[in-house]
Write a protein that holds these residues in place. Structure first.
Motif, PDB file in Angstrom:
ATOM      1  N   HIS A 266      -8.298  15.283  15.485  1.00 24.95           N
ATOM      2  CA  HIS A 266      -7.523  14.403  16.373  1.00 24.95           C
ATOM      3  C   HIS A 266      -8.361  13.188  16.798  1.00 24.95           C
ATOM      4  O   HIS A 266      -7.883  12.053  16.812  1.00 24.95           O
ATOM      5  N   VAL A 267      -9.637  13.439  17.127  1.00 25.75           N
ATOM      6  CA  VAL A 267     -10.539  12.340  17.558  1.00 25.75           C
ATOM      7  C   VAL A 267     -10.728  11.342  16.418  1.00 25.75           C
ATOM      8  O   VAL A 267     -10.600  10.128  16.593  1.00 25.75           O
ATOM      9  N   LYS A 268     -11.026  11.868  15.167  1.00 23.67           N
ATOM     10  CA  LYS A 268     -11.232  10.987  14.016  1.00 23.67           C
ATOM     11  C   LYS A 268      -9.986  10.155  13.736  1.00 23.67           C
ATOM     12  O   LYS A 268     -10.070   8.949  13.460  1.00 23.67           O
ATOM     13  N   LEU A 269      -8.826  10.811  13.776  1.00 20.59           N
ATOM     14  CA  LEU A 269      -7.571  10.106  13.478  1.00 20.59           C
ATOM     15  C   LEU A 269      -7.301   9.025  14.527  1.00 20.59           C
ATOM     16  O   LEU A 269      -6.820   7.933  14.206  1.00 20.59           O
ATOM     17  N   ALA A 270      -7.610   9.325  15.778  1.00 22.12           N
ATOM     18  CA  ALA A 270      -7.408   8.341  16.859  1.00 22.12           C
ATOM     19  C   ALA A 270      -8.321   7.129  16.632  1.00 22.12           C
ATOM     20  O   ALA A 270      -7.914   5.978  16.794  1.00 22.12           O
ATOM     21  N   ARG A 271      -9.597   7.394  16.208  1.00 24.53           N
ATOM     22  CA  ARG A 271     -10.538   6.294  15.927  1.00 24.53           C
ATOM     23  C   ARG A 271     -10.013   5.418  14.790  1.00 24.53           C
ATOM     24  O   ARG A 271     -10.030   4.194  14.845  1.00 24.53           O
ATOM     25  N   ARG A 272      -9.557   6.097  13.702  1.00 24.38           N
ATOM     26  CA  ARG A 272      -9.025   5.364  12.554  1.00 24.38           C
ATOM     27  C   ARG A 272      -7.840   4.486  12.954  1.00 24.38           C
ATOM     28  O   ARG A 272      -7.717   3.345  12.530  1.00 24.38           O
ATOM     29  N   ALA A 273      -6.965   5.063  13.795  1.00 25.21           N
ATOM     30  CA  ALA A 273      -5.760   4.324  14.217  1.00 25.21           C
ATOM     31  C   ALA A 273      -6.172   3.087  15.020  1.00 25.21           C
ATOM     32  O   ALA A 273      -5.611   2.003  14.839  1.00 25.21           O
ATOM     33  N   ARG A 274      -7.190   3.264  15.907  1.00 24.31           N
ATOM     34  CA  ARG A 274      -7.650   2.108  16.710  1.00 24.31           C
ATOM     35  C   ARG A 274      -8.224   1.011  15.802  1.00 24.31           C
ATOM     36  O   ARG A 274      -7.999  -0.170  15.985  1.00 24.31           O
ATOM     37  N   TYR A 275      -8.995   1.436  14.769  1.00 18.41           N
ATOM     38  CA  TYR A 275      -9.606   0.484  13.836  1.00 18.41           C
ATOM     39  C   TYR A 275      -8.514  -0.276  13.077  1.00 18.41           C
ATOM     40  O   TYR A 275      -8.560  -1.503  12.926  1.00 18.41           O
ATOM     41  N   ALA A 276      -7.486   0.455  12.616  1.00 14.30           N
ATOM     42  CA  ALA A 276      -6.382  -0.180  11.865  1.00 14.30           C
ATOM     43  C   ALA A 276      -5.654  -1.190  12.748  1.00 14.30           C
ATOM     44  O   ALA A 276      -5.315  -2.288  12.310  1.00 14.30           O
ATOM     45  N   ASP A 277      -5.420  -0.783  14.023  1.00 15.73           N
ATOM     46  CA  ASP A 277      -4.735  -1.701  14.954  1.00 15.73           C
ATOM     47  C   ASP A 277      -5.553  -2.984  15.161  1.00 15.73           C
ATOM     48  O   ASP A 277      -5.011  -4.095  15.236  1.00 15.73           O
ATOM     49  N   LYS A 278      -6.886  -2.806  15.216  1.00 17.09           N
ATOM     50  CA  LYS A 278      -7.787  -3.957  15.440  1.00 17.09           C
ATOM     51  C   LYS A 278      -7.712  -4.934  14.249  1.00 17.09           C
ATOM     52  O   LYS A 278      -7.601  -6.145  14.394  1.00 17.09           O
ATOM     53  N   MET A 279      -7.770  -4.339  13.013  1.00 17.67           N
ATOM     54  CA  MET A 279      -7.677  -5.155  11.797  1.00 17.67           C
ATOM     55  C   MET A 279      -6.359  -5.926  11.772  1.00 17.67           C
ATOM     56  O   MET A 279      -6.293  -7.109  11.430  1.00 17.67           O
ATOM     57  N   TYR A 280      -5.308  -5.209  12.146  1.00 13.82           N
ATOM     58  CA  TYR A 280      -3.969  -5.804  12.117  1.00 13.82           C
ATOM     59  C   TYR A 280      -3.909  -6.970  13.104  1.00 13.82           C
ATOM     60  O   TYR A 280      -3.382  -8.044  12.818  1.00 13.82           O
ATOM     61  N   ALA A 281      -4.473  -6.737  14.305  1.00 12.80           N
ATOM     62  CA  ALA A 281      -4.445  -7.767  15.363  1.00 12.80           C
ATOM     63  C   ALA A 281      -5.234  -9.004  14.920  1.00 12.80           C
ATOM     64  O   ALA A 281      -4.857 -10.138  15.213  1.00 12.80           O
ATOM     65  N   GLN A 282      -6.361  -8.772  14.184  1.00 12.49           N
ATOM     66  CA  GLN A 282      -7.187  -9.904  13.764  1.00 12.49           C
ATOM     67  C   GLN A 282      -6.705 -10.540  12.451  1.00 12.49           C
ATOM     68  O   GLN A 282      -7.254 -11.541  12.000  1.00 12.49           O
ATOM     69  N   LYS A 283      -5.679  -9.893  11.851  1.00 11.51           N
ATOM     70  CA  LYS A 283      -5.039 -10.389  10.618  1.00 11.51           C
ATOM     71  C   LYS A 283      -6.093 -10.730   9.550  1.00 11.51           C
ATOM     72  O   LYS A 283      -6.113 -11.822   8.977  1.00 11.51           O
ATOM     73  N   ARG A 284      -7.018  -9.777   9.300  1.00 10.29           N
ATOM     74  CA  ARG A 284      -8.091 -10.013   8.321  1.00 10.29           C
ATOM     75  C   ARG A 284      -7.584  -9.923   6.872  1.00 10.29           C
ATOM     76  O   ARG A 284      -8.233 -10.391   5.963  1.00 10.29           O
ATOM     77  N   GLU A 285      -6.450  -9.161   6.653  1.00  8.41           N
ATOM     78  CA  GLU A 285      -5.926  -8.961   5.301  1.00  8.41           C
ATOM     79  C   GLU A 285      -4.456  -9.360   5.277  1.00  8.41           C
ATOM     80  O   GLU A 285      -3.819  -9.434   6.344  1.00  8.41           O
ATOM     81  N   PRO A 286      -3.881  -9.591   4.055  1.00  6.87           N
ATOM     82  CA  PRO A 286      -2.452  -9.920   4.003  1.00  6.87           C
ATOM     83  C   PRO A 286      -1.625  -8.806   4.643  1.00  6.87           C
ATOM     84  O   PRO A 286      -1.972  -7.626   4.547  1.00  6.87           O
ATOM     85  N   LYS A 287      -0.534  -9.221   5.267  1.00  7.31           N
ATOM     86  CA  LYS A 287       0.318  -8.297   6.039  1.00  7.31           C
ATOM     87  C   LYS A 287       0.810  -7.134   5.188  1.00  7.31           C
ATOM     88  O   LYS A 287       0.812  -5.975   5.616  1.00  7.31           O
ATOM     89  N   ILE A 288       1.223  -7.400   3.947  1.00  2.29           N
ATOM     90  CA  ILE A 288       1.797  -6.348   3.081  1.00  2.29           C
ATOM     91  C   ILE A 288       0.761  -5.261   2.776  1.00  2.29           C
ATOM     92  O   ILE A 288       1.056  -4.076   2.753  1.00  2.29           O
ATOM     93  N   ILE A 289      -0.509  -5.692   2.574  1.00  2.00           N
ATOM     94  CA  ILE A 289      -1.580  -4.708   2.275  1.00  2.00           C
ATOM     95  C   ILE A 289      -1.863  -3.876   3.524  1.00  2.00           C
ATOM     96  O   ILE A 289      -2.002  -2.653   3.472  1.00  2.00           O
ATOM     97  N   MET A 290      -1.917  -4.596   4.689  1.00  2.00           N
ATOM     98  CA  MET A 290      -2.205  -3.865   5.942  1.00  2.00           C
ATOM     99  C   MET A 290      -1.102  -2.852   6.261  1.00  2.00           C
ATOM    100  O   MET A 290      -1.373  -1.726   6.663  1.00  2.00           O
ATOM    101  N   ASN A 291       0.143  -3.225   6.054  1.00  2.00           N
ATOM    102  CA  ASN A 291       1.263  -2.292   6.313  1.00  2.00           C
ATOM    103  C   ASN A 291       1.195  -1.080   5.381  1.00  2.00           C
ATOM    104  O   ASN A 291       1.438   0.057   5.791  1.00  2.00           O
ATOM    105  N   GLY A 292       0.862  -1.373   4.107  1.00  2.00           N
ATOM    106  CA  GLY A 292       0.743  -0.275   3.130  1.00  2.00           C
ATOM    107  C   GLY A 292      -0.368   0.677   3.509  1.00  2.00           C
ATOM    108  O   GLY A 292      -0.226   1.905   3.445  1.00  2.00           O
ATOM    109  N   ARG A 293      -1.516   0.084   3.929  1.00  2.00           N
ATOM    110  CA  ARG A 293      -2.649   0.923   4.330  1.00  2.00           C
ATOM    111  C   ARG A 293      -2.307   1.755   5.566  1.00  2.00           C
ATOM    112  O   ARG A 293      -2.664   2.924   5.669  1.00  2.00           O
ATOM    113  N   LYS A 294      -1.593   1.138   6.521  1.00  2.00           N
ATOM    114  CA  LYS A 294      -1.221   1.837   7.761  1.00  2.00           C
ATOM    115  C   LYS A 294      -0.307   3.028   7.442  1.00  2.00           C
ATOM    116  O   LYS A 294      -0.494   4.138   7.952  1.00  2.00           O
TER     117      LYS A 294
END
Length: 540
Positions: A266-294
């Protein structure tokens, strides 16, 4: 359904798919299987597990609701507490009256065919009957007299003699030593040791169970087999219990580990989710790739969580199975400091005492002595106890008890059947609060709702425990406790519970019992034999 076949060399008794319930709907046996062949089998189990019911079903005294009962060979059955008709002649009770009458007629010159048919090959029936009675210690019983008032023990031995004379292929004995004194028990042990056919004995008598070839333990509606006698069974059970407890510890550790791993996941998954949200917020990758990864991460997280949850579920299941294998033989755990008697303190003085049935006693007990009161059936042991407790006045002399005392009689009639277990204990300790009564009763294994059961609905073992609790928790605490045949009708677990309760008792004990194993376990310090006169005797 019952079926019988002629006496083969391979005699047996068996049941298949057996089901039985009492008229009130209480289910005793369901889809039950058992086959017992030649040799001596000790059938044991908790009170109420269905041992006596099973013997009655084998003997045809009860009809099964489902399934079949089969017997190969002639069957003989000695029920528990069976009385004999006192108007019968002894030869009729032994089942040989017609054969004897025919023999006597032939001896007197009546050579009719009916007489020879009645005798058959049984020309030595009188000699066999006399030898069987003598072997069981019934020397004084004449074949021609009516039974009259025989003692409970003699009644059991007469019924056993009748069975032995019939020479059945299958012999069923239900608590045969209950009413027997030591001498009679030893004769019954010898008869059991000499038995060569199929024998099934229901008993809680350790000495008897140490003379069988195998133990059949009826628990949870199934038979568990153990080779060897009762001592071997106890050893096997201890090994089994140790292994079960070890498995349970392993299973508990596994559950704890799976809980930790699930929490870590649960802790690892929560960390991963926070990291993904951060990447998404900073728009480091194209939206379609980020959505697919999420989406992929969520699927992966779901699988990960499901895997750990399933592992935890499996670990809990293994723990449940391991816990099931650990036997729940609850022990009574009590501390009874108020029952303590200082060493050397006078407890009981009998001066030139003569009881109603002529027993005489002139003796003194001091300090916390543990006395075994022995003697043949009919010697007056119960009368002596009731005289000491003040229930019967002495014919001559005096009986003085110098400390608070209680008597637990064989009939356990100290309980009021209309009151609950808690209500009965409160009668003996009127100053104790309801909470105190319940806390004390919990130590005697009457926890919660069990303390609210009416005494009239208790099983034999429960009734004994409730009566013992009422006396030991009484106010004032008894510093002399008198017990009359306390182990009669108790299963092995209840006897163990009684031993642990008496270990905590610090007062003086007088115990009437023919159960030598029990007397040794409770640490008897003095042996008194009653044979007309009460006298010190050597330990048995």
């Amino acid at each position: 359904m019952h079926t019988h076949s002629a006496a083969p060399s391979g005699a047996f008794v068996a049941c298949s798919g057996l089901g039985f319930a009492w008229p009130d709907g209480t289910r005793v046996l369901e889809d039950f299987e058992l086959t017992v062949g030649p040799g001596r089998t000790g059938l044991i189990g908790l009170n109420g597990s269905g041992k006596s019911t099973l013997l009655k079903l084998f003997a045809g005294e009860l009809e099964p609701a489902e399934g079949t009962v089969r017997t190969a060979g002639e069957l003989g059955y000695l029920p528990q507490n069976a009385a004999l008709d006192t108007h019968l002649r002894v030869d009729a009770a032994l089942g040989i009256a017609e054969t004897r009458a025919a023999l006597h007629a032939i001896e007197n010159g009546d050579a009719g065919e009916a007489a020879f048919t009645a005798v058959g090959d049984d020309w030595d029936v009188e000699e066999r009957a006399r030898a069987t009675l003598d072997a069981l210690g019934l020397h004084a019983i004449d074949l021609d007299r009516t039974i009259g008032e025989v003692s409970g023990g003699e009644s059991v031995l007469l019924r056993l003699a009748a069975l032995l004379l019939r020479r059945p292929d299958v012999l069923l004995l239900d608590e045969p030593t209950n009413n027997l004194d030591l001498a009679a028990r030893r004769r019954l042990y010898a008869a059991v040791e000499g038995w060569s056919g199929v024998l099934v004995v229901v008993s809680h008598d350790r000495e008897l169970l140490d003379r069988v070839d195998r133990i059949a333990d009826l628990r949870g509606g199934e038979i568990h087999w153990y080779g060897g006698n009762y001592t071997a069974y106890e050893h096997a059970l201890a090994v089994e219990q140790e292994a079960a407890e070890r498995l349970m510890r392993v299973a508990e550790a596994d559950v704890a580990r799976q809980k930790r791993e699930l929490a870590d996941a649960h802790v690892k998954l929560a960390r991963r989710a926070r990291y993904a949200d951060k990447m998404y917020a900073q728009k480091r990758e194209p939206k379609i790739i980020m959505n697919g990864r999420k989406a992929a991460a969520e699927v992966s997280a779901g699988k990960h969580r499901a895997m750990h949850t399933e592992k935890l579920k499996e670990a809990r299941q293994r723990l449940g199975e391991a816990a099931e294998a650990v036997r729940d033989d609850d022990e009574i755990r009590v501390d009874l400091p108020h029952t303590e008697v200082p060493p050397g303190r006078g407890v009981l003085t009998l001066r030139a005492l003569r009881t109603r049935y002529g027993a005489r006693a002139d003796i003194e007990l001091r300090g916390p002595e543990r006395v075994a009161l022995t003697g043949r059936n009919g010697s007056g042991k119960t009368t002596l106890l009731r005289t000491l407790a003040g229930g019967i006045p002495p014919e001559e002399g005096t009986a003085e008890i110098h400390v608070p005392h209680r008597l637990l009689p064989q009939r356990l009639d100290v309980l009021d059947d209309g009151l609950t277990v808690a209500g009965n204990v409160a009668r003996f300790a009127p100053d104790a609060t309801n909470n105190q009564v319940r806390a004390r009763l919990a130590r005697f294994l009457f926890k919660g709702a069990r303390a609210d059961q009416p005494a009239g609905t208790l099983s034999g073992g429960e009734r004994f425990r409730a009566a013992l609790a009422a006396l030991l928790l009484a106010d004032p605490a008894p510093q002399l406790l008198m017990l009359d045949e306390p182990t009669n009708n108790l299963d092995m677990a209840s006897v163990r519970q009684l031993v642990t309760a008496l270990d905590a008792y610090r007062g003086a004990l007088i115990v009437v019992s023919h159960d030598l194993a029990f007397l040794r376990e409770i640490g008897i310090t003095r042996w008194l034999a009653l044979d007309g006169e009460l006298a010190d005797t050597a330990p048995m």
